[in-house]
Design an enzyme around this catalytic site. Structure first.
Site: not given
Ligand code: UT7
Length: 349
Positions: A119, A261, A291
């Site tokens: 990115c 970004h 993104n």
């Molecule tokens: O350019 C670089 C590209 N990548 C990024 O920029 C990603 C950087 N990271 C992020 O933006 C965040 O970490 C995310 C948006 C990907 C995730 O947010 P988070 O607050 O870190 O959530 P998490 O990964 O801790 O997940 C929390 C919960 C999980 O469930 P449990 O284990 O707590 O029961 C996931 O399974 O949210 C669940 N989950 C979803 N639920 C509904 C993950 N994706 C989804 C979804 N819908 N799409």
């Protein structure tokens, strides 16, 4: 001895941006997988993304933005010397996506090369573009992704984050009187020790695809340790922003607009807080495009200009973080607002 005028330097003299027509809102995702508009919006700030049509490949999307950029500049494609395409979703293994773009644009005298820079590839590519433009060679730099083809549509933890599009910049030697984003400084770093944390590991020579791996869905598996990526995105972008400004002899207070970004609104907000910049000085359109990888900065610039947020005399800072890990920032002096042409198919706000 008479003072020597410093004429070396380069700047962005035109911008082009394109996003595919199909606009997919969060509710549409909720019909495919176990997610919701509320989850996606509160965790990421994303409301929609644009998805390439069937048969609309990376080179087609990139060429559209490139064409718009050259049209905005009223620049003869045959005078372009370099077509650099920053993409992590290439047209094919070989040849480079840029070759197809070069042919489509009629950039008959150009060298065409791809950069796989994650990115932050657009800013790293700008460092290379600047080096050639300083020597008098016009460079068309295009950040482009068709992530909808690369991702696993059944993986809710990654699929909802991405969108397709392209942003292009014409980089030219400094020309007094020509409106440009004059490049004052570029800072870029990579730490390959985190190469396994974010990326698409299957299909290359390290992990060649076999029928079994394809059956298991590895051909479109995006690996991402979300929270670790999040933390590093914030700290590394802050580092890049501060270093780029310091080397240019500027402070954060001197910056009129930050164009980061566009990965996640929470990352943008955390970066803004860490740098203690007022929120109205930080541009965001992640809500509309999600993104788009190396395309996001070009698309954001096109919209920031169209919104009248960039004016002559200002200092603009752009900053990005992505797979590699790689991160980069660039500081520009706005000598005048460069022309823009875009076809972004924005939905109702
Ligand atoms: O350019 C670089 C590209 N990548 C990024 O920029 C990603 C950087 N990271 C992020 O933006 C965040 O970490 C995310 C948006 C990907 C995730 O947010 P988070 O607050 O870190 O959530 P998490 O990964 O801790 O997940 C929390 C919960 C999980 O469930 P449990 O284990 O707590 O029961 C996931 O399974 O949210 C669940 N989950 C979803 N639920 C509904 C993950 N994706 C989804 C979804 N819908 N799409």
């Amino acid at each position: 001895m008479a003072p020597v005028e410093d004429t070396a330097g380069a700047g962005i003299v035109a911008i082009g941006a394109y996003a595919p027509r199909h606009r997919m809102v969060n509710d549409e995702w909720a019909q495919h997988i176990d997610t919701s508009d509320a989850w996606i919006y509160t965790r990421t700030g994303i409301k929609a993304r644009h998805i390439a049509a069937a048969g609309e490949s990376t080179a087609m999307v990139a060429a559209r933005a490139g064409n718009l950029c050259l049209e905005a500049a009223e620049f003869d494609p045959a005078a372009v010397r370099w077509v650099l395409v920053s993409t992590d979703t290439p047209e094919m293994w070989n040849p480079a996506t840029a070759c197809f773009v070069q042919a489509e644009l009629g950039a008959t005298r150009a060298v065409a090369l791809d950069l796989t820079g994650g990115c932050s590839g657009f800013i790293a590519g700008l460092a290379l573009a600047e080096a050639r433009a300083r020597l008098g060679e016009p460079v068309l730099l295009i950040g482009c992704e068709v992530l909808s083809q690369a991702m696993d549509w059944s993986d809710r933890s990654t699929a909802v984050l991405f969108g397709d599009g392209a942003g292009a910049a014409l980089v030219m030697p400094r020309e007094p009187g020509r409106p440009a984003f004059e490049i004052m400084n570029i800072y870029a770093r990579t730490d390959g020790r985190d190469a396994d944390i974010l990326g698409k590991p299957y299909g290359g020579t390290r992990n060649p695809l076999t029928p079994e791996l394809v059956r298991e869905g590895h051909h479109h598996r995006i690996v991402m340790h979300g929270p670790y990526v999040f933390r590093n995105a914030v700290t590394k972008m802050a580092e890049a922003a501060q270093a780029a400004l310091e080397d240019a002899g500027l402070r954060l207070e001197d910056v009129d607009l930050v164009v980061p970004h566009q990965a996640n609104q929470r990352i943008i907000d955390a970066l803004t807080d860490r740098l203690k910049i007022p929120r109205d000085k930080v541009f965001s359109n992640v809500e509309e495009y999600a993104n788009t990888g190396s395309a996001s900065i070009g698309i954001a610039l096109a919209e920031a200009i169209a919104a009248g947020l960039i004016r002559a005399g200002q200092i603009v800072l752009t900053v990005a973080f992505g797979s590699g890990f790689s991160w980069a920032a660039s500081v520009w002096r706005v000598t005048g607002v460069p022309p823009v042409r875009s076809e972004l198919n924005r939905g109702p706000s």
